[in-house]
Design a protein around this motif. Structure first.
Motif, PDB file in Angstrom:
ATOM      1  N   UNK A  85       0.840  -1.198   0.000  1.00 58.90           N
ATOM      2  CA  UNK A  85       0.000   0.000   0.000  1.00 58.90           C
ATOM      3  C   UNK A  85       0.874   1.248   0.000  1.00 58.90           C
ATOM      4  N   UNK A  86       0.451   2.255  -0.745  1.00 58.68           N
ATOM      5  CA  UNK A  86       1.171   3.526  -0.801  1.00 58.68           C
ATOM      6  C   UNK A  86       0.547   4.488   0.197  1.00 58.68           C
ATOM      7  N   UNK A  87       1.387   5.064   1.042  1.00 61.44           N
ATOM      8  CA  UNK A  87       0.901   5.992   2.055  1.00 61.44           C
ATOM      9  C   UNK A  87       1.038   7.432   1.566  1.00 61.44           C
ATOM     10  N   UNK A  88       0.134   8.304   1.994  1.00 60.49           N
ATOM     11  CA  UNK A  88       0.304   9.724   1.658  1.00 60.49           C
ATOM     12  C   UNK A  88       1.489  10.288   2.418  1.00 60.49           C
ATOM     13  N   UNK A  89       2.241  11.164   1.793  1.00 65.40           N
ATOM     14  CA  UNK A  89       3.412  11.770   2.441  1.00 65.40           C
ATOM     15  C   UNK A  89       3.579  13.189   1.928  1.00 65.40           C
ATOM     16  N   UNK A  90       3.967  14.079   2.822  1.00 63.81           N
ATOM     17  CA  UNK A  90       4.219  15.454   2.414  1.00 63.81           C
ATOM     18  C   UNK A  90       5.581  15.898   2.931  1.00 63.81           C
ATOM     19  N   UNK A  91       6.045  17.017   2.424  1.00 66.17           N
ATOM     20  CA  UNK A  91       7.344  17.579   2.825  1.00 66.17           C
ATOM     21  C   UNK A  91       8.452  16.539   2.757  1.00 66.17           C
ATOM     22  N   UNK A  92       8.494  15.774   1.674  1.00 67.63           N
ATOM     23  CA  UNK A  92       9.460  14.683   1.570  1.00 67.63           C
ATOM     24  C   UNK A  92      10.821  15.151   1.042  1.00 67.63           C
ATOM     25  N   UNK A  93      10.881  16.349   0.498  1.00 67.61           N
ATOM     26  CA  UNK A  93      12.119  16.782  -0.146  1.00 67.61           C
ATOM     27  C   UNK A  93      13.154  17.310   0.847  1.00 67.61           C
ATOM     28  N   UNK A  94      12.701  17.873   1.954  1.00 68.51           N
ATOM     29  CA  UNK A  94      13.628  18.530   2.877  1.00 68.51           C
ATOM     30  C   UNK A  94      14.706  17.588   3.383  1.00 68.51           C
ATOM     31  N   UNK A  95      14.289  16.472   3.971  1.00 73.63           N
ATOM     32  CA  UNK A  95      15.259  15.521   4.514  1.00 73.63           C
ATOM     33  C   UNK A  95      16.111  14.912   3.407  1.00 73.63           C
ATOM     34  N   UNK A  96      15.497  14.619   2.275  1.00 76.54           N
ATOM     35  CA  UNK A  96      16.254  14.032   1.160  1.00 76.54           C
ATOM     36  C   UNK A  96      17.373  14.966   0.704  1.00 76.54           C
ATOM     37  N   UNK A  97      17.081  16.259   0.641  1.00 78.33           N
ATOM     38  CA  UNK A  97      18.095  17.236   0.228  1.00 78.33           C
ATOM     39  C   UNK A  97      19.216  17.301   1.259  1.00 78.33           C
ATOM     40  N   UNK A  98      18.855  17.308   2.544  1.00 78.56           N
ATOM     41  CA  UNK A  98      19.875  17.350   3.598  1.00 78.56           C
ATOM     42  C   UNK A  98      20.793  16.136   3.521  1.00 78.56           C
ATOM     43  N   UNK A  99      20.209  14.960   3.409  1.00 73.57           N
ATOM     44  CA  UNK A  99      21.004  13.727   3.333  1.00 73.57           C
ATOM     45  C   UNK A  99      21.876  13.733   2.081  1.00 73.57           C
ATOM     46  N   UNK A 100      21.305  14.187   0.969  1.00 73.20           N
ATOM     47  CA  UNK A 100      22.077  14.239  -0.278  1.00 73.20           C
ATOM     48  C   UNK A 100      23.270  15.176  -0.186  1.00 73.20           C
ATOM     49  N   UNK A 101      23.064  16.337   0.418  1.00 65.65           N
ATOM     50  CA  UNK A 101      24.164  17.301   0.571  1.00 65.65           C
ATOM     51  C   UNK A 101      25.263  16.730   1.464  1.00 65.65           C
ATOM     52  N   UNK A 102      24.861  16.156   2.604  1.00 66.18           N
ATOM     53  CA  UNK A 102      25.849  15.602   3.541  1.00 66.18           C
ATOM     54  C   UNK A 102      26.656  14.486   2.891  1.00 66.18           C
ATOM     55  N   UNK A 103      25.980  13.575   2.189  1.00 64.24           N
ATOM     56  CA  UNK A 103      26.679  12.466   1.538  1.00 64.24           C
ATOM     57  C   UNK A 103      27.607  12.965   0.445  1.00 64.24           C
TER      58      UNK A 103
END
Length: 490
Positions: free
Chosen positions: A28-46
């Motif tokens: 099942x696919x769950x609704x999710x919002x504001x998903x980009x913030x953490x992804x950007x932070x993790x991407x920058x750090x890595x």
């Protein structure tokens, strides 16, 4: 016929992984919002640590620093004051895990004993994370880090490199996650209030009991987020004064949402409609980067007895954790995770598998869910995701890419994993599997057979993890039991 309630409950649990509902829920696919913030932070750090490691000619250490940078993936959406503390705890755990792993490798400790030590580490980490309400990848990342340190270190003299690498990664991850506090310090609280409002308004379409409880819980959570954030702005300069005023406006918005909820529950003639219209407008404004809706008082003054959460006393960060550290349910969860992790790793060793710690991590990942239904769901998701992800990894590993193309792929998969984690864990695992294999192979020649090994190890881990969860299931854990037509659990 089995009459013992414990045996009956365990039998029902063991049958659940074969049910249609377990597999349906897993995909099942769950609704999710504001998903980009953490992804950007993790991407920058890595990106920062991998590029730095590559330029310094230390590809393997760069991978370990990237593991440390995953600290930025923990504590998603927490107010920054609390987030900084949470990530400090995670970062300390990462460093401790690396120290333990390098010691095990330097001392040439047998794999069976390494599995025992790291399983205990996983149980302790899960216990602490649960007590401090630290969401994110969980204890499995610490075991991954310890395993990487053990595999890299073959002498005491070689311990320093991995330890320094992960410390650098932790610091970079912490800074990357905390940097937005300089520009948008109220962002997590704004989002919490927006979500609470959305849950209240959503009751108009479906006011089922669980949804009402969820709406009230989200209001309390949002109130706590605003209160914690507001406590940061104690200075008297103009910016702090302005931020305190904005926090007060968020409290007023929550007052309005609580008033609308009370009106919704107390009226049957649709008198709440106007209040809900205003709330929808507020939610839309809150989801923008700047600007907070201005309200002076709740718009529903005639509501009988508004049950406001504004004056509720919230436990402090450390105070709240103290009670959880001695909670029986948390200790039970830690013990069964450690047991499942150890049994899975030992089984993988007994089967002659090349990477038994991957089986340990499979069990840990499955048992990070608090309910048995979640454990089964995560087991299915991790296994299916690993199979598909391994197929992707085989194609990539067969190309024998160099360091820099591998770095690009690691960053892409890591960002994808963070974007997908709130939607469905299967999709996340599809991204994580090739990422983990590529990261493991940085600076080495990891063959395509490693992808098959990961699938088999994961199968061992999730099967044993699920069995341990079923045998140790609490009698009060009944989410996996089908609901009868009258709404009761059968």
């Amino acid at each position: 016929m089995i009459s013992n309630p414990r045996f009956r409950h365990t039998g029902t649990a063991l049958a659940h992984p074969l049910s249609r509902s377990a597999w349906r829920d897993a995909f099942a696919m769950r609704p999710a919002d504001a998903i980009f913030t953490t992804a950007i932070k993790v991407g920058i750090a890595a990106t920062l640590v991998l590029i730095a490691g590559g330029l310094l000619g230390q590809p393997q250490l760069a991978g370990m620093a990237a593991l440390g940078a995953l600290t930025s993936a923990f504590g998603r959406y927490q107010p920054y004051r609390r987030l900084g503390r949470m990530m400090a705890i995670v970062g300390a755990g990462m460093v401790i895990a690396m120290v333990i792993g390098t010691l095990l490798g330097a001392a040439n400790v047998p794999m069976m004993s390494q599995i025992l030590v790291l399983s205990v580490l996983a149980g302790l980490a899960a216990h602490i994370f649960l007590a401090f309400r630290i969401s994110g990848p969980g204890a499995v990342i610490l075991v991954f880090a310890a395993g990487a340190g053990s595999g890299y270190t073959h002498s005491y003299a070689a311990m320093l490199g991995p330890i320094v690498a992960i410390i650098i990664g932790v610091v970079v991850g912490w800074l990357a996650a905390m940097a937005p506090v300089l520009w948008v310090p109220l962002a997590p609280s704004r989002l919490a209030v927006a979500r609470a409002i959305a849950n209240v308004v959503g009751l108009e379409a479906d006011d089922a009991g669980p949804l009402r409880a969820a709406a009230k819980a989200s209001l309390r959570s949002a109130r706590e987020s605003v209160t914690v954030t507001a406590g940061t702005f104690r200075a008297t300069h103009s910016r702090s004064v302005s931020l305190r005023q904005n926090a007060d406006q968020l409290h007023l918005l929550l007052d309005e949402a609580e008033a609308a909820l009370t009106l919704f529950e107390s009226s049957s003639d649709g008198a709440y409609s106007e209040a809900f219209i205003h709330l929808v407008q507020h939610e839309s404004q809150l989801r923008k980067i700047h600007g907070i809706p201005t309200v002076s008082a709740p718009i529903t003054p005639d509501v009988p007895a508004i049950a406001s959460t504004r004056n509720l006393v919230h436990k402090g960060f450390w105070e709240g954790a103290k009670a959880e550290l001695t909670a029986r349910t948390s200790i039970h969860q830690a013990l069964r995770m450690a047991a499942a992790a150890a049994l899975s790793g030992w089984a993988a060793v007994g089967l002659g598998l090349e990477h038994p710690l991957w089986a340990t991590m499979g069990a840990i990942a499955a048992l990070q869910g608090l309910s048995y239904a979640t454990t089964v769901q995560r087991s299915i998701q991790r296994l299916v995701g690993n199979v598909i992800g391994a197929i992707v990894a085989v194609g990539i590993l067969s190309l024998a890419l160099g360091f820099w193309p591998s770095v690009v792929l690691v960053i892409i998969f890591q960002v994808m994993a963070e974007l997908l984690v709130l939607k469905n864990y299967t999709l996340t695992t599809i991204a994580v599997t090739p990422m983990a294999l590529i990261m493991t192979g940085l600076g080495t020649n990891l063959g395509t057979e490693a992808a098959l090994s990961r699938v088999v190890d994961t199968l061992v881990g999730v099967v044993i993890g699920t069995i341990v969860a079923a045998v140790s299931i609490s009698l009060s854990d009944r989410q996996h039991i089908p609901t009868s037509t009258d709404g009761s659990k059968r």
